[in-house]
Design a protein around this motif. Structure first.
Motif, PDB file in Angstrom:
ATOM      1  N   LEU A  13      -0.584  -3.286   3.169  1.00 43.04           N
ATOM      2  CA  LEU A  13      -1.034  -2.328   2.159  1.00 43.04           C
ATOM      3  C   LEU A  13       0.089  -1.415   1.683  1.00 43.04           C
ATOM      4  O   LEU A  13       0.071  -0.968   0.539  1.00 43.04           O
ATOM      5  CB  LEU A  13      -2.181  -1.474   2.718  1.00 43.04           C
ATOM      6  CG  LEU A  13      -3.363  -2.255   3.314  1.00 43.04           C
ATOM      7  CD1 LEU A  13      -4.389  -1.287   3.888  1.00 43.04           C
ATOM      8  CD2 LEU A  13      -3.995  -3.171   2.285  1.00 43.04           C
ATOM      9  N   VAL A  14       1.040  -1.140   2.592  1.00 41.11           N
ATOM     10  CA  VAL A  14       2.174  -0.280   2.255  1.00 41.11           C
ATOM     11  C   VAL A  14       3.451  -0.824   2.903  1.00 41.11           C
ATOM     12  O   VAL A  14       3.395  -1.581   3.867  1.00 41.11           O
ATOM     13  CB  VAL A  14       1.969   1.187   2.746  1.00 41.11           C
ATOM     14  CG1 VAL A  14       0.806   1.843   2.060  1.00 41.11           C
ATOM     15  CG2 VAL A  14       1.788   1.234   4.260  1.00 41.11           C
ATOM     16  N   ALA A  23      -2.552  -4.149  -3.241  1.00 39.62           N
ATOM     17  CA  ALA A  23      -3.560  -3.532  -2.378  1.00 39.62           C
ATOM     18  C   ALA A  23      -4.681  -2.881  -3.178  1.00 39.62           C
ATOM     19  O   ALA A  23      -5.870  -3.060  -2.891  1.00 39.62           O
ATOM     20  CB  ALA A  23      -2.891  -2.515  -1.451  1.00 39.62           C
ATOM     21  N   LYS A  24      -4.316  -2.104  -4.204  1.00 39.01           N
ATOM     22  CA  LYS A  24      -5.338  -1.411  -4.990  1.00 39.01           C
ATOM     23  C   LYS A  24      -6.252  -2.404  -5.697  1.00 39.01           C
ATOM     24  O   LYS A  24      -7.480  -2.229  -5.735  1.00 39.01           O
ATOM     25  CB  LYS A  24      -4.656  -0.485  -6.006  1.00 39.01           C
ATOM     26  CG  LYS A  24      -5.562   0.585  -6.558  1.00 39.01           C
ATOM     27  CD  LYS A  24      -4.793   1.657  -7.319  1.00 39.01           C
ATOM     28  CE  LYS A  24      -4.874   2.993  -6.618  1.00 39.01           C
ATOM     29  NZ  LYS A  24      -4.224   4.075  -7.371  1.00 39.01           N
ATOM     30  N   THR A  25      -5.670  -3.477  -6.226  1.00 43.38           N
ATOM     31  CA  THR A  25      -6.452  -4.519  -6.892  1.00 43.38           C
ATOM     32  C   THR A  25      -7.437  -5.150  -5.919  1.00 43.38           C
ATOM     33  O   THR A  25      -8.609  -5.372  -6.237  1.00 43.38           O
ATOM     34  CB  THR A  25      -5.511  -5.621  -7.444  1.00 43.38           C
ATOM     35  OG1 THR A  25      -4.458  -5.008  -8.166  1.00 43.38           O
ATOM     36  CG2 THR A  25      -6.255  -6.583  -8.345  1.00 43.38           C
ATOM     37  N   LEU A  63      -5.357   3.547  -1.808  1.00 48.88           N
ATOM     38  CA  LEU A  63      -6.201   2.444  -2.270  1.00 48.88           C
ATOM     39  C   LEU A  63      -7.173   2.840  -3.370  1.00 48.88           C
ATOM     40  O   LEU A  63      -7.756   1.976  -4.027  1.00 48.88           O
ATOM     41  CB  LEU A  63      -6.979   1.862  -1.082  1.00 48.88           C
ATOM     42  CG  LEU A  63      -6.113   1.323   0.061  1.00 48.88           C
ATOM     43  CD1 LEU A  63      -6.981   0.954   1.250  1.00 48.88           C
ATOM     44  CD2 LEU A  63      -5.305   0.107  -0.408  1.00 48.88           C
ATOM     45  N   GLY A  64      -7.379   4.149  -3.541  1.00 43.11           N
ATOM     46  CA  GLY A  64      -8.289   4.594  -4.595  1.00 43.11           C
ATOM     47  C   GLY A  64      -9.750   4.374  -4.267  1.00 43.11           C
ATOM     48  O   GLY A  64     -10.596   4.349  -5.164  1.00 43.11           O
ATOM     49  N   VAL A  65     -10.077   4.211  -2.983  1.00 37.94           N
ATOM     50  CA  VAL A  65     -11.471   4.075  -2.539  1.00 37.94           C
ATOM     51  C   VAL A  65     -11.667   4.990  -1.328  1.00 37.94           C
ATOM     52  O   VAL A  65     -10.728   5.249  -0.580  1.00 37.94           O
ATOM     53  CB  VAL A  65     -11.825   2.616  -2.160  1.00 37.94           C
ATOM     54  CG1 VAL A  65     -11.725   1.705  -3.372  1.00 37.94           C
ATOM     55  CG2 VAL A  65     -10.951   2.099  -1.036  1.00 37.94           C
ATOM     56  N   PRO A  66     -12.901   5.500  -1.135  1.00 36.82           N
ATOM     57  CA  PRO A  66     -13.116   6.421  -0.009  1.00 36.82           C
ATOM     58  C   PRO A  66     -13.111   5.694   1.343  1.00 36.82           C
ATOM     59  O   PRO A  66     -13.865   4.743   1.545  1.00 36.82           O
ATOM     60  CB  PRO A  66     -14.493   7.034  -0.304  1.00 36.82           C
ATOM     61  CG  PRO A  66     -15.164   6.092  -1.241  1.00 36.82           C
ATOM     62  CD  PRO A  66     -14.095   5.376  -2.002  1.00 36.82           C
TER      63      PRO A  66
END
Length: 360
Positions: A13-14, A23-25, A63-66
């Motif tokens: 992821l990083v 990762a974000k996708t 990631l832009g998700v909780p």
């Protein structure tokens, strides 16, 4: 869903603090419009220098998700199961907020290397600029003592020296060494990674490298092997059993009726078991393992190099493979081989959805 995801973080992821674009996708495919996960997900990291909540906050941002702290498994998370050590005095080695981490895991009497160094100022003398101007050590008795290695420290020479002092004096580091004190006081270690991937072009030393130093110093001095009460962190079997427990807990909270049958470890290899028999009283806490399969999906964004040529002969590959795992784990080349190799984490999610015939 009848399957769950175990995601590595570093190299998947990083890289260091830089997010990997895929990762974000990938994670947009794993949540619904309300941000709820469509399948159970646990992040399995061998990092041990922070609390779960901090890592969850970092992942949410990347990631832009909780992400909740209950979805994060640090290398030290299984220590929650080792309740018989929680009331005892433990010397903790690593970096970050060590006392907070230890207390969050249930330890009531943690002591840092720095505290021990202050109590016994004559022990740490490698760095002449830090040599204390004192002639006596304070009296400081450590009862029912054990050692917990959370991760690589900053000053290796200080930690190596003081841990050896504690082991060879049964918890009375101001005393002379007694080689007959064997087996030594309990040692529990988290994160056996020899190397890890950051922004540098080549992998960096990990906690496994520190452990190699400690083991070899102990053996050189005593002629005996350093023994671990337990080893945790990937790829230990204990870690994957605890991760499955977290996956099952998520499924139960969401009231998903389908039993979890397959775990997909994205970025990691299969679990390895420790050579020596260790106390398994913690297993009662986890209940029996229910998943029937654990599949490994290797991504090409981390330590793995897809351009390295593999020998044509399988037998030859066994002799040529360098085992970077810990001394106390059985090396089975079949377990090191991944079930699937994909370019990145986004391709891994697509592949697993295809294999499971899962349409979000």
């Amino acid at each position: 869903p009848s399957f769950g995801f175990l995601f590595d973080i570093d190299g998947v992821l990083v890289r260091g603090k830089t997010p990997i674009p895929a990762a974000k996708t990938a994670f947009q495919k794993l949540v619904n419009s309300q941000g709820q996960f469509l399948v159970p997900v646990v992040f399995v990291t061998n990092a041990g220098n922070c609390l779960r909540q901090k890592k969850a906050d970092q992942l949410s941002h990347i990631l832009g998700v909780p992400i909740s702290q209950d979805q994060v498994m640090m290398s030290h998370s299984p220590l929650r199961m080792f309740k018989r050590y929680h009331e005892k005095c433990v010397l903790v080695s690593g970096q970050g907020p060590l006392l907070d981490i230890a207390q969050d895991l249930g330890f009531s009497q943690p002591i840092t290397i720095e505290t021990l160094r202050e109590k016994y100022p004559l022990l740490d003398v490698v760095d002449h600029d830090r040599t204390p101007d004192v002639s006596v050590s304070l009296c400081f008795v450590l009862n029912s003592f054990s050692v917990v290695l959370f991760g690589e420290p900053v000053r290796w020479e200080t930690n190596l020296q003081l841990i050896i002092d504690v082991l060879l004096t049964s918890g009375y580091p101001g005393n002379p060494y007694h080689h007959e004190n064997y087996p030594h006081i309990p040692v529990l270690a988290c994160n056996m990674d020899l190397m890890w991937v950051a922004e540098a072009q080549s992998p960096r030393f990990g906690h496994g490298t520190f452990m190699v130093c400690l083991e070899n110093i102990y053996k050189k001095i005593t002629g005996k092997d350093l023994k671990y009460e337990a080893l945790m962190g990937k790829p230990s079997e204990l870690t994957y059993q605890y991760a499955e427990y977290l996956i099952r807990t998520q499924a139960a909270e969401r009231q998903w009726k389908q039993p979890i049958q397959t775990l997909y470890a994205v970025g990691g290899s299969a679990a390895l078991s420790q050579d020596d028999e260790i106390d398994n009283s913690w297993e009662n806490e986890l209940a029996s393992a229910a998943a029937t399969h654990c599949r490994s999906v290797l991504v090409c964004t981390g330590v793995y190099n897809p351009h390295t040529e593999a020998p044509l002969d399988a037998k030859e590959s066994i002799t040529e493979t360098v085992f970077h795992g810990h001394r106390d784990f059985r090396f089975d080349p079949g377990l090191v081989e991944p079930d699937h190799i994909v370019p990145d984490v986004d391709a891994a999610v697509d592949l697993i959805f295809h294999l499971e015939n899962f349409a979000p």
